[in-house]
Write a protein that holds these residues in place. Structure first.
Motif, short mmCIF file in Angstrom:
data_model
loop_
_atom_site.label_atom_id
_atom_site.label_comp_id
_atom_site.label_asym_id
_atom_site.label_seq_id
_atom_site.Cartn_x
_atom_site.Cartn_y
_atom_site.Cartn_z
N ARG A 3 0.60 -1.12 0.11
CA ARG A 3 0.35 -0.06 -0.44
C ARG A 3 0.95 0.90 0.80
O ARG A 3 0.35 1.74 -0.51
CB ARG A 3 -0.86 -0.18 1.19
N LYS A 4 1.78 1.28 0.32
CA LYS A 4 3.39 2.57 1.15
C LYS A 4 3.13 2.73 -0.75
O LYS A 4 3.35 3.55 -1.16
CB LYS A 4 4.30 2.09 1.30
N ALA A 5 3.65 1.34 -1.77
CA ALA A 5 4.20 1.71 -3.00
C ALA A 5 2.66 2.19 -3.52
O ALA A 5 3.42 2.82 -4.72
CB ALA A 5 5.06 0.13 -3.95
N TYR A 6 1.80 1.93 -3.23
CA TYR A 6 1.19 2.14 -4.56
C TYR A 6 0.50 4.10 -3.78
O TYR A 6 0.34 4.39 -4.74
CB TYR A 6 -0.27 1.54 -4.17
N GLU A 7 0.58 4.10 -2.97
CA GLU A 7 0.57 5.79 -2.09
C GLU A 7 2.13 6.18 -3.83
O GLU A 7 1.38 7.60 -4.14
CB GLU A 7 1.17 5.35 -1.14
N LEU A 8 3.18 5.90 -3.27
CA LEU A 8 4.34 6.32 -3.57
C LEU A 8 3.89 7.00 -5.68
O LEU A 8 4.03 7.27 -5.92
CB LEU A 8 5.65 5.08 -3.78
N GLU A 9 3.13 5.82 -6.28
CA GLU A 9 3.33 6.00 -7.45
C GLU A 9 1.53 6.84 -7.77
O GLU A 9 1.58 7.36 -8.27
CB GLU A 9 2.89 4.31 -7.60
N LEU A 10 0.92 6.94 -6.65
CA LEU A 10 -0.34 7.67 -7.02
C LEU A 10 0.01 8.90 -6.45
O LEU A 10 -0.53 9.74 -7.83
CB LEU A 10 -1.87 7.00 -6.29
N LYS A 11 0.88 9.70 -6.42
CA LYS A 11 1.07 10.81 -5.25
C LYS A 11 1.59 11.07 -6.62
O LYS A 11 2.03 12.54 -6.88
CB LYS A 11 2.21 10.48 -4.25
N ALA A 12 2.52 10.13 -6.89
CA ALA A 12 3.19 11.00 -9.19
C ALA A 12 2.48 11.17 -9.57
O ALA A 12 3.07 12.12 -10.50
CB ALA A 12 4.41 9.55 -9.85
N HIS A 13 1.83 9.88 -10.55
CA HIS A 13 0.17 10.85 -11.09
C HIS A 13 0.00 11.56 -10.70
O HIS A 13 -0.87 12.99 -11.69
CB HIS A 13 -0.63 9.22 -11.21
N LEU A 14 -0.54 12.65 -9.56
CA LEU A 14 -1.55 13.42 -8.58
C LEU A 14 -0.77 15.02 -9.01
O LEU A 14 -1.19 16.02 -9.48
CB LEU A 14 -1.84 13.06 -7.27
#
Length: 150
Positions: free
Chosen positions: A48-59
Motif C-alpha cells: 500500500r505504501k508503494a501504491y501511495e507513492l505511485e499515485l502521488k507521482a501521477h497526482l
C-alpha cells in the motif's frame, strides 16, 4: 480544467483509501501474535505504501499534491478501516481478518468507481488496474486465511 480537477480528486481519494489500508495492515501486524499473519499484514502494508507513492507521482503530473500520509475520511471507506482498528482490540485473528477483508472490499469499490471512467484516467489506467488487481489478490488471500481460522 474540469477533467483535470476530477482526476486530481479521484487520485486523492485513492491515496486516502490506500493510506487507510496501509495503517490498517500496520495495526493488524502490531496486534497479532501469529507470525504468519504478521508477515502477510506487513507485506500488504508495504504494498500500500508503494501504491501511495505511485499515485502521488501521477497526482503531481496533473498539478495536484497530497500531503495525506495518514489516511483520510471517506465515509464508508474510512469506516471500513475503522472496523479493522476496532477488531484489533479483540486480538482474535478471525475478527482482525474479517475487518481487513471489509476494508479491502471498500478499497476495491473505490477503485472500481474510478475505473468506470477510463477515458478520464487514460494516462494512468494501467496503474490503477494493476493496483486494483493487487488489492483483489490481497482480498483473496485474506479471505482464505479467515476461512482457515473460522
Amino acid at each position: 480544467m474540469e477533467i483535470n480537477n476530477k482526476i486530481i480528486g479521484d487520485l486523492k481519494g485513492l491515496i486516502s483509501i490506500v493510506n487507510d489500508g496501509k495503517e490498517g495492515y500496520e495495526s493488524a501486524a502490531e496486534t497479532t501474535e501469529n507470525l504468519e499473519l504478521k508477515a502477510v499484514f506487513l507485506k500488504y502494508a508495504a504494498e500500500r505504501k508503494a501504491y501511495e507513492l505511485e499515485l502521488k507521482a501521477h497526482l503531481a503530473s496533473h498539478g495536484g499534491e497530497s500531503d495525506n500520509s495518514d489516511g483520510g475520511i471517506l465515509g464508508s471507506l474510512h469506516r471500513a478501516w475503522i472496523e479493522v482498528k476496532e477488531a484489533l482490540s479483540s486480538k482474535e485473528d478471525a475478527a482482525v481478518l474479517g475487518a481487513v477483508e471489509t476494508g479491502e472490499k471498500a478499497a476495491i469499490e473505490k477503485y472500481d468507481a474510478v475505473l468506470k471512467d477510463p477515458s478520464t484516467h487514460a494516462d494512468h489506467i494501467d496503474l490503477l488496474t494493476r493496483q486494483r488487481d493487487g488489492i483483489q489478490g490481497a482480498l483473496t488471500e485474506i479471505t482464505a486465511l479467515k476461512g482457515s481460522r473460522s
